[in-house]
Design an enzyme around this catalytic site. Structure first.
Site, PDB file in Angstrom:
ATOM      1  N   ASP A  26     -32.007  28.552  -5.136  1.00  0.00           N
ATOM      2  CA  ASP A  26     -32.354  28.614  -3.712  1.00  0.00           C
ATOM      3  C   ASP A  26     -31.296  27.937  -2.853  1.00  0.00           C
ATOM      4  O   ASP A  26     -30.866  28.462  -1.828  1.00  0.00           O
ATOM      5  CB  ASP A  26     -33.697  27.911  -3.463  1.00  0.00           C
ATOM      6  N   SER A  34     -38.071  30.427   0.004  1.00  0.00           N
ATOM      7  CA  SER A  34     -37.327  29.161  -0.002  1.00  0.00           C
ATOM      8  C   SER A  34     -37.300  28.427   1.317  1.00  0.00           C
ATOM      9  O   SER A  34     -36.251  27.947   1.753  1.00  0.00           O
ATOM     10  CB  SER A  34     -35.882  29.391  -0.433  1.00  0.00           C
ATOM     11  N   SER A  35     -38.463  28.315   1.935  1.00  0.00           N
ATOM     12  CA  SER A  35     -38.516  27.498   3.153  1.00  0.00           C
ATOM     13  C   SER A  35     -38.170  26.055   2.794  1.00  0.00           C
ATOM     14  O   SER A  35     -37.548  25.341   3.586  1.00  0.00           O
ATOM     15  CB  SER A  35     -39.900  27.574   3.787  1.00  0.00           C
ATOM     16  N   HIS A  66     -37.020  32.615 -12.498  1.00  0.00           N
ATOM     17  CA  HIS A  66     -37.347  31.649 -13.553  1.00  0.00           C
ATOM     18  C   HIS A  66     -36.318  31.718 -14.680  1.00  0.00           C
ATOM     19  O   HIS A  66     -36.668  31.586 -15.858  1.00  0.00           O
ATOM     20  CB  HIS A  66     -38.769  31.874 -14.098  1.00  0.00           C
ATOM     21  N   ASP A  72     -32.978  30.420 -13.712  1.00  0.00           N
ATOM     22  CA  ASP A  72     -31.917  29.478 -13.317  1.00  0.00           C
ATOM     23  C   ASP A  72     -32.010  28.166 -14.098  1.00  0.00           C
ATOM     24  O   ASP A  72     -30.983  27.565 -14.420  1.00  0.00           O
ATOM     25  CB  ASP A  72     -31.855  29.248 -11.801  1.00  0.00           C
ATOM     26  N   ARG A  85     -33.929  32.525   1.379  1.00  0.00           N
ATOM     27  CA  ARG A  85     -33.289  33.524   0.523  1.00  0.00           C
ATOM     28  C   ARG A  85     -34.325  34.490  -0.032  1.00  0.00           C
ATOM     29  O   ARG A  85     -35.510  34.187  -0.094  1.00  0.00           O
ATOM     30  CB  ARG A  85     -32.524  32.878  -0.639  1.00  0.00           C
ATOM     31  N   TYR A  91     -44.898  25.802 -11.933  1.00  0.00           N
ATOM     32  CA  TYR A  91     -43.434  25.738 -11.963  1.00  0.00           C
ATOM     33  C   TYR A  91     -42.893  24.720 -12.982  1.00  0.00           C
ATOM     34  O   TYR A  91     -42.082  25.059 -13.854  1.00  0.00           O
ATOM     35  CB  TYR A  91     -42.871  25.443 -10.556  1.00  0.00           C
ATOM     36  N   ASN A 105     -47.779  27.548  -3.202  1.00  0.00           N
ATOM     37  CA  ASN A 105     -47.467  26.132  -3.029  1.00  0.00           C
ATOM     38  C   ASN A 105     -46.889  25.561  -4.319  1.00  0.00           C
ATOM     39  O   ASN A 105     -47.593  25.075  -5.197  1.00  0.00           O
ATOM     40  CB  ASN A 105     -48.704  25.346  -2.601  1.00  0.00           C
ATOM     41  N   LYS A 106     -45.560  25.657  -4.400  1.00  0.00           N
ATOM     42  CA  LYS A 106     -44.827  25.216  -5.592  1.00  0.00           C
ATOM     43  C   LYS A 106     -45.104  23.748  -5.903  1.00  0.00           C
ATOM     44  O   LYS A 106     -45.211  23.350  -7.051  1.00  0.00           O
ATOM     45  CB  LYS A 106     -43.336  25.386  -5.269  1.00  0.00           C
TER      46      LYS A 106
HETATM   47  C1  GLA Z   1     -38.070  28.525  -7.100  1.00  0.00           C
HETATM   48  C2  GLA Z   1     -37.042  27.505  -7.548  1.00  0.00           C
HETATM   49  C3  GLA Z   1     -35.760  28.182  -8.043  1.00  0.00           C
HETATM   50  C4  GLA Z   1     -36.062  29.296  -9.031  1.00  0.00           C
HETATM   51  C5  GLA Z   1     -37.146  30.213  -8.502  1.00  0.00           C
HETATM   52  C6  GLA Z   1     -37.579  31.232  -9.516  1.00  0.00           C
HETATM   53  O1  GLA Z   1     -37.676  29.181  -5.935  1.00  0.00           O
HETATM   54  O2  GLA Z   1     -36.728  26.635  -6.496  1.00  0.00           O
HETATM   55  O3  GLA Z   1     -34.908  27.211  -8.593  1.00  0.00           O
HETATM   56  O4  GLA Z   1     -36.393  28.775 -10.278  1.00  0.00           O
HETATM   57  O5  GLA Z   1     -38.294  29.486  -8.112  1.00  0.00           O
HETATM   58  O6  GLA Z   1     -36.519  32.039  -9.854  1.00  0.00           O
END
Ligand code: GLA
Length: 505
Positions: free
Chosen positions: A203, A157-158, A53, A55, A46, A260, A251-252
């Site tokens: 996502d 959003s991989s 930040h 949601d 997506r 995050y 790298n989340k």
């Molecule tokens: C990541 C998270 C989502 C959202 C975005 C920031 O993609 O997976 O839930 O918080 O960051 O908007």
């Protein structure tokens, strides 16, 4: 309408010939390794136009599914073994066993493997089947070949694409023939929590509810779903969305404790302190079982100001409420606190001991910080949520200067990313600057940030100039050896695309 679609051909892809070549390649690999395939699932990445930040605080955002996706082709094994092949040679083939006695999978998140994203999708699917379809809970192993075109760490959003695709594939392979978008979203929003990232749900919702040509307004409370809407037709030149991947990997997972997950803790603590200062008690419905910033401002406006309940749809009411939120943040945090609060200070503000504070906010997901920047983070949440509603207002009555107005809201959003959520990088800032000087109306980091991609809004007549400027002034300068293929993968003109589906060919 409410069910995950089952496509019988590949015409849902804008370029179905290209898709056919890709699928034939996946089928060929599958045949070589595992024989005849039985099931196909896919889920897209997506891009988020605006509202990041937010949601986790249950404010609506405006994403859309994109064309790049993860495709998984599978058949059943005769036992509990799961054998995974990824067509990207970066990811080694791997195998694991489903637990005996139809127990739910467990994931050792300390060992990083791409298969963890598959496991977390399988895990939530197993739970769903056990709770809702016990007759399908005699779990069987699967052989799977994955092919992903969503760039890893590109902020698109991989991780949601692979976990949603895996959940859908597992459900189908165990015999479930239909599932609603609502149920698939509800089970997959928590999938990455099992890997230690406290994600919000945007996502997965975008990956599931996406439709060709439509963007989405994601609602979180009281129900999580994506409401479809279209962009106005722009004259004389069509509006174009360009995504540019800075090629700095976001790298989340690895940076979650300082990035995050820490933000999610900061939102939670901020909502509780703000509520306490106004003598309000919040429903404890966040991902950390605390109050949320939306809960705070909703309560304040209803209980203290006597405003009507806001159902999340009325645009003017939303704008009024979010402006109130911004005002409250300014007055309820002292000037000293605007630089941040230590654990001791935050605990004291809530009349808690440090141990109690730790237990309440810092147990579920590990975080590291010196000061909790509660003022900046809550300011961001109200500000970027307000940006979403400003865009909605614009969409409801497009002005003559629609793109200039949309662009300026996007640029404001980028500014709060830099100043308040602090998820932008030098590369993202450079890309935005180059783009704005070369035909972009608005450019902002999309998704979690700390690397990843920028989304730009422009028009068909300006796209070539914009593309060339980014190519020469960012990519070729920063990556002198970049190939044409890499460039084409990094700079992508995109359009809202089809959401997750099963495919039967
Ligand atoms: C990541 C998270 C989502 C959202 C975005 C920031 O993609 O997976 O839930 O918080 O960051 O908007």
């Amino acid at each position: 309408m409410g069910d995950i679609p089952i496509y019988k051909d590949l015409s849902f892809y804008p370029n179905s010939d290209k898709a056919k070549t890709r699928f034939d390649h996946i089928f060929g690999k599958f045949k070589q390794s595992f024989g005849d395939y039985e099931f196909i699932a896919r889920a897209p990445g997506r891009v988020n136009l605006i509202g990041d930040h937010i949601d986790c605080s249950y404010f609506s955002s405006l994403p859309m599914a994109i064309e790049t996706d993860v495709v998984a082709v599978a058949n059943l094994t005769s036992d509990l073994s799961v054998n995974l092949i990824n067509l990207d040679s970066k990811y080694e083939p791997t195998s694991f066993q489903l637990p005996e006695n139809n127990e739910i999978l467990t994931i050792d998140k300390s060992i990083f493997s791409w298969a963890n994203y598959v496991k977390c999708g399988f895990l939530v699917a197993q739970k769903y089947l056990k709770e809702n379809h016990p007759e399908l809970s005699d779990f069987k192993g699967v052989n799977v070949v994955f092919d992903g075109t969503v760039p890893t760490g590109g902020g698109l959003s991989s991780s949601a694409a692979i976990s949603v695709c895996s959940a859908l594939l597992f459900l189908r392979s165990q015999g479930l023939k239909e599932i609603t978008k609502k149920d698939l979203t509800a089970i997959t929003v928590v999938s990455e929590h099992y890997l230690g990232v406290n994600t919000g749900g945007m996502d997965q919702c975008a990956s599931i509810y996406g439709e060709f040509g439509k963007a989405l307004l994601v609602h979180y409370k009281p129900n999580l779903y994506g409401e479809l809407f279209s962009f106005p037709k722009i004259q004389p030149h069509d509006m174009v969305l360009l995504i540019s991947n800075t090629l700095v990997e976001a790298n989340k997972f690895e940076t979650a404790p300082i990035n995050y997950n820490l933000r999610v803790v900061e939102f939670a603590v901020a909502s509780e302190i703000l509520a306490k200062r106004c003598d309000l008690t919040l429903v404890q419905d966040s991902n950390l079982n605390t109050g949320t910033l939306k809960g705070f401002v909703d309560n304040y406006c209803e209980q203290k100001l006597g405003w009507d309940h806001w159902d999340g749809h009325n645009i003017e009411q939303g704008i009024k409420l979010l402006n109130k939120g911004l005002e409250l943040v300014e007055t309820l945090f002292t000037d000293e606190e605007k630089d941040g609060l230590t654990t001791e200070q935050a605990a004291k503000a809530l009349d808690l001991s440090v141990d109690q504070f730790t237990e309440r906010f810092l147990q579920k997901f590990h975080v590291r910080y010196e000061k909790l920047k509660l003022y900046k983070r809550s300011k961001h949440v109200f500000y970027d949520s307000l940006n979403v509603f400003k865009v909605l207002k614009l969409l409801s009555a497009p002005s003559d200067d629609f793109l200039t107005d949309l662009g300026s809201i996007m640029n404001d959003s980028q500014q709060t990313s830099i100043e308040n959520i602090e998820n932008s990088t030098n590369e993202i800032n450079d890309v935005c600057k180059i783009a704005l000087a070369n035909g972009s109306y608005g450019s902002r980091v999309t998704g979690a940030g700390w690397g990843g991609s920028v989304v730009h809004v422009t028009t068909a007549d300006k796209i070539e100039g914009l593309y060339d400027a980014l190519k020469t002034q960012y990519y070729q300068k920063k990556f002198p050896n970049i190939t044409q293929d890499e460039l084409e993968a990094a700079l992508v003109i995109t359009q809202p695309s089809a959401g997750a589906s099963l495919v039967e060919l």
